[in-house]
Design a protein around this motif. Sequence first.
Motif, short mmCIF file in Angstrom:
data_model
loop_
_atom_site.label_atom_id
_atom_site.label_comp_id
_atom_site.label_asym_id
_atom_site.label_seq_id
_atom_site.Cartn_x
_atom_site.Cartn_y
_atom_site.Cartn_z
N ASP A 141 41.30 37.53 37.53
CA ASP A 141 40.78 37.30 38.88
C ASP A 141 40.59 35.80 39.12
N ASP A 151 49.64 43.91 47.17
CA ASP A 151 49.65 42.44 47.08
C ASP A 151 51.06 41.88 47.27
N LEU A 180 47.13 48.39 44.06
CA LEU A 180 46.68 47.03 44.36
C LEU A 180 47.83 46.04 44.22
N LEU A 218 36.08 46.47 40.78
CA LEU A 218 36.86 47.67 41.06
C LEU A 218 36.64 48.73 39.98
N ARG A 253 38.03 34.85 41.91
CA ARG A 253 36.64 35.29 41.84
C ARG A 253 35.72 34.13 42.20
N TYR A 280 48.61 46.71 37.01
CA TYR A 280 48.77 45.86 38.20
C TYR A 280 50.17 45.24 38.23
N GLU A 291 29.68 43.97 37.87
CA GLU A 291 31.04 43.97 37.33
C GLU A 291 31.07 44.60 35.96
N SER A 295 44.26 40.50 44.25
CA SER A 295 43.55 40.06 45.44
C SER A 295 42.14 40.62 45.50
N GLN A 296 41.83 41.55 44.61
CA GLN A 296 40.48 42.10 44.52
C GLN A 296 39.92 41.84 43.13
N ASP A 297 38.61 41.80 43.04
CA ASP A 297 37.93 41.60 41.77
C ASP A 297 38.03 42.88 40.95
#
Length: 396
Positions: A231, A383, A379, A323, A234, A17, A359, A317-319
């Motif tokens: 996260d 972002d 991702l 994912l 979350r 990331y 998860e 920005s996403q869990d």
Amino acid sequence: MNETALVLSGGGVRGAYQVGVLRGIVEVLGLSETDSCPFSFFAGTSIGALNIGYVTAHAHRGDMGVRELSAVWSGLRMEDVVKTRPLGLLRSVVRGVAPTLEGNNSLVDPDAMKFLVDNDDWWEQLHKNVDTGVAKGIFIATLEVATGRTSVFADVAPGVDYVPSGDPRRISRRTRLLPEHLMASAAIPVLLPARKIDGGLYVDGGLRFNTPISPVLRAGADRVMVVSMIDRMRPPPPEEVDPANEQSLLFLAGKLISAALLDPLEYDLAILDRINALMGALESVLDDQQLAQVRALMREKRGADYKKVRTLLFTPSQDIGLLVAGFIRDHKDRWKKGSTILHRVLRRTAAAQTEELEEADWASFILFDGPFCELLINLGHNDALARADEVRDFFA
């Protein structure tokens, strides 16, 4: 002149990331290979230390070599990187000793994790960048096994006034950085062997100092960009949790790792906000002479000035836990072809996933798989692009 620092935290495969965010930064700022690097100082822990080493070695380029770094991550094969060695771990348990490189007794083969440090050419360039001041300092956080203290290995350019912290829980060691320093920072106990440096054993710095912001501030940075892979957004957990999950060792491991990595970052950011508020209040009520006296007193007590610090924080920005759960389920046929322990665990995880995904935080730290890394890179890239105006304002 503003001095900007890049700080990359730990988080296993989530380090992909960070690469995506850096690609987005380069794109937003329109940086090319012939431009100047937007960062002066560099700091990292664990997988962030490996990424920061690469970026520092390419700090003579405005684009920091991020496209090539993306290709390294996207080209990873889980079978090559995560080579489990359960017999090695069993040996260390029977002998009652900590896994060390010399003993060859860890769960993961350490040679498989050298994909970002095993390059003599860019190590030579890293040292050149520091010596010439292109990179004014690089700081790598580890944990010293014998004392339990955080040890920050610092390679600082000539003329840079770096004042280490006086906190007895942290010690700074100025040195010429070598691959073993970065590998020590990423040496998660049990999974990877401790590294021996100057006679002492060192392991993953993320256990105590996952986001090393303080060293770059003490070296002179007044703007800090942090990329954390946790996260933060979350939503709170439901009041009722599936009892099967609560009793799952993998579920527990994922939660513990996430909590250990996130909490210190939140604390450090809160401290920065308080310092900024304090300095703003002092500047508004004191004249120049009084402010100079206060700064002198602070420097005497702390060894370094307090000052306002601008921060730019990126978190997914996403869990990522969700994912990776979807990725495991969507690629379930791939896991049937492997015979390692990890393949077997992935098969069971895929079989347990339903349309309403659970998860899988644990996998998001160890699934060093090219296609999954590409998801994380994209991702991070998106972002950064989504905050283009904020990025341009920060670096203006």
